[in-house]
Design an enzyme around this catalytic site. Structure first.
Site, PDB file in Angstrom:
ATOM      1  N   VAL A 269     126.173 -80.645 -59.313  1.00 49.35           N
ATOM      2  CA  VAL A 269     125.017 -79.762 -59.250  1.00 49.35           C
ATOM      3  C   VAL A 269     123.904 -80.265 -60.152  1.00 49.35           C
ATOM      4  O   VAL A 269     122.722 -80.260 -59.794  1.00 49.35           O
ATOM      5  CB  VAL A 269     125.424 -78.326 -59.630  1.00 49.35           C
ATOM      6  CG1 VAL A 269     124.195 -77.433 -59.728  1.00 49.35           C
ATOM      7  CG2 VAL A 269     126.414 -77.770 -58.622  1.00 49.35           C
ATOM      8  N   ALA A 270     124.285 -80.754 -61.354  1.00 49.16           N
ATOM      9  CA  ALA A 270     123.285 -81.246 -62.294  1.00 49.16           C
ATOM     10  C   ALA A 270     122.599 -82.494 -61.780  1.00 49.16           C
ATOM     11  O   ALA A 270     121.410 -82.721 -62.037  1.00 49.16           O
ATOM     12  CB  ALA A 270     123.945 -81.530 -63.648  1.00 49.16           C
ATOM     13  N   ASP A 316      86.721 -90.461 -34.536  1.00 49.45           N
ATOM     14  CA  ASP A 316      85.810 -90.279 -33.422  1.00 49.45           C
ATOM     15  C   ASP A 316      84.389 -90.483 -33.938  1.00 49.45           C
ATOM     16  O   ASP A 316      84.145 -90.472 -35.156  1.00 49.45           O
ATOM     17  CB  ASP A 316      85.996 -88.867 -32.848  1.00 49.45           C
ATOM     18  CG  ASP A 316      85.034 -88.562 -31.721  1.00 49.45           C
ATOM     19  OD1 ASP A 316      84.847 -89.440 -30.871  1.00 49.45           O
ATOM     20  OD2 ASP A 316      84.482 -87.452 -31.705  1.00 49.45           O
ATOM     21  N   ASP A 616      86.549 -84.002 -32.914  1.00 45.63           N
ATOM     22  CA  ASP A 616      86.046 -82.631 -32.743  1.00 45.63           C
ATOM     23  C   ASP A 616      86.123 -82.133 -31.309  1.00 45.63           C
ATOM     24  O   ASP A 616      85.918 -80.967 -31.044  1.00 45.63           O
ATOM     25  CB  ASP A 616      84.590 -82.542 -33.220  1.00 45.63           C
ATOM     26  CG  ASP A 616      83.640 -83.336 -32.331  1.00 45.63           C
ATOM     27  OD1 ASP A 616      84.098 -84.316 -31.706  1.00 45.63           O
ATOM     28  OD2 ASP A 616      82.449 -82.981 -32.261  1.00 45.63           O
ATOM     29  N   ASP A 620      89.827 -85.411 -28.049  1.00 49.52           N
ATOM     30  CA  ASP A 620      90.499 -85.891 -29.252  1.00 49.52           C
ATOM     31  C   ASP A 620      91.824 -85.175 -29.514  1.00 49.52           C
ATOM     32  O   ASP A 620      92.613 -85.619 -30.342  1.00 49.52           O
ATOM     33  CB  ASP A 620      89.593 -85.691 -30.483  1.00 49.52           C
ATOM     34  CG  ASP A 620      88.271 -86.424 -30.357  1.00 49.52           C
ATOM     35  OD1 ASP A 620      88.297 -87.598 -29.948  1.00 49.52           O
ATOM     36  OD2 ASP A 620      87.222 -85.827 -30.650  1.00 49.52           O
ATOM     37  N   GLU A 685     123.236 -87.574 -67.775  1.00 53.87           N
ATOM     38  CA  GLU A 685     124.362 -86.654 -67.870  1.00 53.87           C
ATOM     39  C   GLU A 685     125.638 -87.270 -67.306  1.00 53.87           C
ATOM     40  O   GLU A 685     126.735 -87.121 -67.872  1.00 53.87           O
ATOM     41  CB  GLU A 685     124.009 -85.359 -67.138  1.00 53.87           C
ATOM     42  CG  GLU A 685     122.858 -84.593 -67.805  1.00 53.87           C
ATOM     43  CD  GLU A 685     122.296 -83.490 -66.917  1.00 53.87           C
ATOM     44  OE1 GLU A 685     122.992 -83.104 -65.958  1.00 53.87           O
ATOM     45  OE2 GLU A 685     121.179 -83.028 -67.177  1.00 53.87           O
ATOM     46  N   ASN A 710     120.792 -78.340 -66.866  1.00 55.75           N
ATOM     47  CA  ASN A 710     120.201 -78.561 -65.547  1.00 55.75           C
ATOM     48  C   ASN A 710     119.206 -77.465 -65.194  1.00 55.75           C
ATOM     49  O   ASN A 710     118.118 -77.729 -64.668  1.00 55.75           O
ATOM     50  CB  ASN A 710     121.318 -78.619 -64.509  1.00 55.75           C
ATOM     51  CG  ASN A 710     120.799 -78.810 -63.091  1.00 55.75           C
ATOM     52  OD1 ASN A 710     120.209 -79.826 -62.801  1.00 55.75           O
ATOM     53  ND2 ASN A 710     121.013 -77.828 -62.237  1.00 55.75           N
ATOM     54  N   THR A 713     115.984 -78.018 -67.534  1.00 51.55           N
ATOM     55  CA  THR A 713     115.185 -79.227 -67.302  1.00 51.55           C
ATOM     56  C   THR A 713     114.614 -79.277 -65.890  1.00 51.55           C
ATOM     57  O   THR A 713     113.469 -79.667 -65.685  1.00 51.55           O
ATOM     58  CB  THR A 713     116.026 -80.482 -67.554  1.00 51.55           C
ATOM     59  OG1 THR A 713     117.197 -80.446 -66.736  1.00 51.55           O
ATOM     60  CG2 THR A 713     116.441 -80.555 -69.014  1.00 51.55           C
TER      61      THR A 713
END
Length: 886
Positions: A269-270, A316, A616, A620, A685, A710, A713
Site C-alpha cells: 500500500v505504501a 484551420d 470553427d 472541422d 520504505e 504513507n 507523505t
C-alpha cells in the site's frame, strides 16, 4: 456527391420536380420513405458501462486492490482516502464522457427550425424536419439552407459556405452551374439575393449527415492517460514482486507469519502512490480554472495536459487564424498605392500612403476609387445590436462589398451621404458570366455617374475601358501580383455622362479605370505571435483549410507557418488523386474536405505525433474530434465545432492556445514531480524493510507505522505538489517525445537516487540509535517520514517565495502529525512508538533537512527535461513511421 446524383439516389432527379412543388400527399409519402430531415442520434451508453470503463484503468485497479488490502489490515482511514480518490476520478470521467457525446447532436442546431417550401402550388412554412427530397425550397437573404439541393432559379444568390468548406469568399449560386455553384448544402447561410432549390438529400444523406458519420468515433485517450496506464501496469508488477520478497525474507528469518503478511500488505500500500489520481485531478482542475480566467473553457479535464504534449499544431484558417471577414487591405491607382488598417467591420481605421495617414481630401485618386466602389454596392454596415464594445459591427449582404464600405469609411467617406447625393437610377446586376456589376447614379448637377466593379480579367479590356494598352498592361500585372499574394482583386472603373440616356454599347463601355482593391480575410493580430511561440516551444505548425491554395499559401507565409513555396502546399485534389505523397511532408493543405482534414490528422498521429487541431466550422468537427486535442472558437465557431472540441476559446483569441500549452506542460511537470517524490519515498520504505534486518533491525517498521508515513507523505503534501506554478523554462524546451514514458527523460534514475539517499539516511540513523540504546524503531519512523517532507519542500519550482502556499501549509501540517505520532499517547498506542528526548528529536528533524538539500542539488545538477535547444521545425522522416504509444 453532387446534387443531381443525390436526387437520383432518391428517385427524384431535380429536373422531374414540378413547378408547383410536391403535393401534400406525395410529401407525406416521401417523409415516411426517407424519414425526417434530422440526424439520427447515437445510442446512449448506460451509466454502469461508463463507470466500468473508468474503473478499467490499470492504476485505478491497483488502487482498488490497495483499498481491499488496507481494509484487511484494519486501516480504515487509509482505505477511505483511496476509495474517495477512486470515486472522485470515476465521477469526473463519467461526466466528461456524457458531455462529449453531445457532439453529433449539436449538428441539429445548425438546421433551420422552419423552411419555406412550395406545396400544392402555394408557398407555405413547414418544420425543417418535414422537408423531403423533391421539395421546392424558397431561399432569401439570412435564411439557413434546410437541406441539400440543386438551384432551380436564382437572383444574385450568394451563400456563405465557410462553416462547411472553409472557403472565406461567399459562393455565387446559379441554375445548372457546376457542382459547387449549382447546388446548395444544408447548414449554409444565404448572405445575398434569393432563389429556389429542389431538395436532393435530407437528414443523414445531406452534407451535415455525412460529416456526422465521420464524428461517430469516440475520442482516444490523451498522452497522459496512455502514459499513466502503462505506468500502472508496470507499478503493479514491481510492487507485488518486491513485497513478496519482503514477505519471504521475513519468514526465512523466523518472523511471525501473520506479522509479515500484514507488513508486506502495508508495504504494498505504501509503495503505491494512491494520491497520484488526486494529484492529476487537482493539477488539471487548477489548470482548467486558470484557463477559464483566460477565456478558455475546458470540456474534458485531461485535455489540459494533452496540450502540453502537443508536437504538431494543425489549424484551420478562416475564422481561426484569420478574422473570418473580408477586408480591403491594398489599394492601387495609377497614381500610387496605399494600405488600409483597422479591426473588424468597424468604420474607424487608417489609410496609409508613403508612411502617413491620408484622407479623402489628401488623396483624390483614392477617394474616387472608393467612392465608386461604395456606390456600386448593395451591402450595409450596422453596429452590433446588443451594444457591445467598440469594433463590434455587423455586415449585411456580401462580405466583399462590406469590405469596400469599410475601406471607404476609413478614408473618411460617408456611404449614406454618397447615396443621397448620387441616388441609383439603374443597374446591371452581377452574374458569373460577366463577372462584374454596374450601377448608374444621378448627380446633383444632372449628369450621370456610372460605377463598375468586377474581376480584373473582366474589366481590364479595351472594349470596356478607354485607358491605353500600356495602362491596362500595368494594371493587369499589378492585379496578378496581388493575386499571387493571396488577395482577391477587384478592378473599379467609372464614367460620367451628360444625361441618363444609355450610351451606344451599353453602360459598361467607355469607362475609365480608377484602380484596384486587394481584399483578404486578414490574420488576427494574435496569430503571428501565437505561431512564433509554438515554434519557440518546438511545436510544428501546419495550416489545414478548405480555402484557395493561393490564399492559404499567402496567409501561411505571413504568419511564418511556411515560406510560401509551391512544394509546401498540398491540395485536396492531390490527396484525391493520390499524388500528394507523404501527407506529413506538407505544411499547408488547401481545398480540403472534412474527410481529408480527418485523414491529415490521422497521418500525423500515425507518424507518432501528438496533434492539436483548431477550427470553427462544421467541416472541422471530425478532425477536432479525432485529434489528440481539439480547440474550437467560441464566439464565431459553430456549435458542432464547440461540442466536438476539448477546449473552447471563448474570446476566439488564438494566443490563448499558447497559455493552454503552458498550462499543459505545468500539469505534466507536476505529475512527474509527484512521481519523483512519491516513488522515491516508497522505494526508500521498501529498501529500509529489505536491508534493515541485515543491519540488526529485525522489523524496521511496524505495519501501522508504514501506513501512517504513507498517509502523511502521499496525502496533503503529495496533492499540494500538483498546484506548483509553471517553470520559467517550460515554453523554451521542445515537447516531450510522444513515445516517452511518464518516468522517461531520466526520471527513473532520479527516483532510484532519491530513494537510495532517503533509505541510507534512515538506516544510518537506525543503526546508530540501536547501537546507542535509543528507541531506534521510533527514530527510523520519524526520520523516514520527516526526510520525505524535506524532499517535498525541495521540489518547489520557486523556493524562497510564497508561490503555492498550500504546499508550505501541507508540509507543516504533515510534519506536525508525524511528530505527534511520537508524543501523543493515543497515537503512541496505535503506532507502537516511544517518546524521544529533545536531543534525539532535534537530530531527527535536522537530518530531514538533508532531504531538502539533496532535492535542490538534483534540480541544479539534473534540470527537468534538459534536452538542449528546440530542434528544427521539420519532423524527421525517421520519426514518421514511429509506432504510436498505447
Amino acid at each position: 456527391m453532387n446534387g443531381q446524383q443525390a436526387g437520383r439516389n432518391h428517385g427524384l432527379p431535380a429536373s422531374a420536380a414540378p413547378a408547383e412543388g410536391l403535393s401534400s400527399a406525395e410529401a407525406a409519402r416521401l417523409l415516411t420513405l426517407h424519414g425526417p430531415n434530422a440526424l439520427p442520434e447515437a445510442p446512449r451508453t448506460p451509466v454502469w458501462r461508463r463507470v466500468a470503463q473508468q474503473l478499467h484503468d490499470p492504476l485505478i485497479l491497483v488502487l482498488l486492490v490497495a483499498a481491499v488490502l488496507t481494509i484487511a489490515t484494519g486501516d480504515l482511514s487509509d482505505a477511505a482516502v483511496i476509495i474517495c480518490v477512486v470515486v472522485v476520478n470515476t465521477t469526473v470521467g463519467v461526466v466528461q464522457e456524457v458531455r462529449a457525446e453531445q457532439a453529433v447532436r449539436a449538428l441539429s442546431a445548425l438546421s433551420a427550425p422552419t423552411a419555406r417550401v412550395v406545396r400544392d402550388g402555394t408557398e407555405r412554412s413547414v418544420p425543417a424536419a418535414e422537408v423531403v427530397p423533391g421539395d421546392v425550397v424558397l431561399l432569401a437573404e439570412g435564411d439557413i439552407v434546410p437541406a441539400d439541393g440543386d438551384v432551380a432559379s436564382a437572383a444574385a444568390l450568394l451563400t456563405d459556405e465557410s462553416s462547411l468548406t472553409g472557403e472565406s469568399v461567399p459562393v455565387e449560386k446559379s441554375p445548372g452551374g457546376k457542382e459547387t455553384s449549382g447546388a446548395v448544402s444544408a447548414g449554409t447561410v444565404v448572405v445575398h439575393g434569393r432563389g429556389r432549390a429542389v431538395v436532393t438529400a435530407t437528414g443523414p444523406d445531406s452534407a451535415l449527415g455525412r460529416i456526422a458519420g465521420l464524428m461517430r468515433a469516440a475520442p482516444g485517450p490523451t498522452p497522459l492517460q496512455r502514459r499513466l496506464a502503462q505506468f500502472g501496469r508496470v507499478l503493479a508488477a514491481v510492487v507485488v514482486a518486491l513485497c513478496a520478497l519482503v514477505l519471504a525474507l521475513g519468514l526465512v528469518r523466523g518472523q511471525p507469519v501473520e506479522l509479515m503478511i500484514v507488513a508486506a500488505i502495508s508495504l504494498a500500500v505504501a509503495a503505491v502512490p494512491e494520491s497520484l489520481p488526486a494529484v492529476v485531478t487537482l493539477a488539471l482542475a487548477l489548470g482548467a480554472r486558470r484557463m477559464a480566467d483566460r477565456h478558455a473553457i475546458v470540456r474534458r479535464l485531461p485535455a489540459v495536459e494533452a496540450l502540453g504534449s502537443v508536437t504538431v499544431f494543425a489549424t484551420d484558417k478562416t475564422g481561426t487564424l484569420t478574422e473570418g471577414r473580408m477586408a480591403a487591405e491594398r489599394l492601387w491607382t495609377p497614381a500610387g498605392e496605399a494600405t488600409v488598417s483597422g479591426t473588424g467591420y468597424e468604420p474607424r481605421g487608417r489609410v496609409v500612403r508613403d508612411g502617413r495617414t491620408v484622407t479623402a481630401r489628401d488623396a483624390p485618386d483614392l477617394a474616387a476609387l472608393l467612392s465608386a466602389a461604395m456606390l456600386c454596392n448593395d451591402a450595409a454596415l450596422e453596429p452590433s445590436p446588443d451594444g457591445s464594445a467598440a469594433g463590434e459591427w455587423n455586415a449585411l449582404g456580401d462580405p466583399t462589398e462590406a469590405a469596400l464600405l469599410v475601406a471607404g469609411a476609413r478614408l473618411g467617406l460617408d456611404h449614406t451621404a454618397l447615396l443621397r447625393e448620387s441616388p441609383r437610377i439603374a443597374e446591371v446586376p452581377f452574374d458569373s458570366g460577366r463577372k462584374r456589376m454596374t450601377t448608374v447614379h444621378r448627380r446633383p448637377d444632372g449628369t450621370v455617374r456610372v460605377a463598375c466593379k468586377g474581376a480584373p480579367e473582366a474589366l481590364l479590356r479595351p472594349r470596356t475601358l478607354e485607358d491605353g494598352p500600356e495602362a491596362l498592361a500595368r494594371a493587369a500585372a499589378r492585379a496578378e501580383e496581388l493575386a499571387r499574394e493571396g488577395y482577391r482583386v477587384l478592378a473599379v472603373a467609372a464614367a460620367d455622362h451628360p444625361d441618363a440616356q444609355e450610351p451606344t454599347g451599353s453602360w459598361e463601355s467607355g469607362l475609365t479605370l480608377l484602380g484596384l482593391v486587394g481584399i483578404l480575410d486578414p490574420p488576427r493580430a494574435a496569430s503571428g505571435p501565437t505561431i512564433a511561440a509554438c515554434r519557440n516551444a518546438g511545436i510544428v505548425p501546419v495550416l489545414v483549410t478548405g480555402d484557395h491554395p493561393l490564399t492559404a499559401r499567402a496567409v501561411a507565409a505571413r504568419l511564418g507557418i511556411a515560406t510560401g513555396r509551391d512544394d509546401e502546399v498540398t491540395t485536396g485534389q492531390h490527396i484525391r488523386d493520390g499524388t500528394a505523397g507523404e501527407l506529413t511532408d506538407a505544411r499547408v493543405y488547401a481545398r480540403t474536405t472534412p474527410e481529408q482534414k480527418l485523414a491529415i490528422v490521422e497521418a500525423w498521429r500515425g507518424a507518432g505525433q501528438v496533434v492539436a487541431m483548431t477550427g470553427d466550422g462544421v467541416n472541422d468537427g471530425p478532425a477536432l474530434r479525432r485529434a489528440d486535442i481539439g480547440v474550437a472558437m467560441g464566439r464565431r465557431g459553430t456549435e458542432v465545432a464547440r461540442q466536438a472540441a476539448d477546449l473552447v476559446l471563448a474570446d476566439d483569441n488564438p494566443a490563448t492556445i499558447v497559455s493552454a500549452v503552458e498550462e499543459g506542460r505545468r500539469v505534466y511537470d507536476n505529475v512527474r514531480r509527484f512521481l519523483l517524490y512519491g516513488l522515491g519515498g516508497g522505494m526508500a520504505e521498501i529498501v529500509v524493510m529489505l536491508l534493515g534486518p541485515f543491519l540488526g533491525m529485525p522489523l524496521p517498521l511496524l505495519p501501522a507505522q508504514i501506513l501512517w508515513i504513507n498517509l502523511l507523505t502521499h496525502g496533503l503534501p503529495g496533492v499540494a505538489l500538483g498546484a506548483e506554478p509553471v517553470a520559467p523554462e517550460a515554453m523554451r524546451r521542445p515537447p516531450r517525445p510522444p513515445e516517452e514514458s511518464v518516468l522517461g527523460a531520466g526520471l527513473w534514475p532520479r527516483v532510484l537516487l532519491l530513494g537510495a539517499f532517503i533509505a541510507v539516511v534512515t538506516l544510518v540513523v537506525g543503526v546508530w540509535a540501536k547501537g546507542t540504546d535509543r528507541p531506534w524503531q521510533t527514530m527510523v519512523f520519524l526520520v523516514l517520514g520527516a526526510t520525505q517532507m524535506g524532499v517535498a519542500l525541495g521540489s518547489r519550482v520557486r523556493p524562497g517565495t510564497l508561490a503555492n502556499p498550500f504546499l508550505l501549509v501541507a508540509v507543516g501540517a504533515a510534519l506536525a502529525l508525524q511528530v505527534a505520532g511520537v508524543y501523543v499517547p493515543f497515537l503512541q498506542d496505535l503506532l507502537g512508538t516511544e517518546p524521544l528526548s529533545p536531543g534525539d528529536l532535534a537530530i531527527a528533524c535536522a537530518l530531514s533537512a538533508l532531504g531538502y538539500a539533496v532535492m535542490r542539488l538534483q534540480r541544479r545538477w539534473w534540470p527537468e527535461r534538459d534536452r538542449g535547444p528546440v530542434p528544427s521545425q521539420d519532423v524527421p522522416r525517421s520519426a514518421r513511421g514511429a509506432a504510436r504509444p498505447g
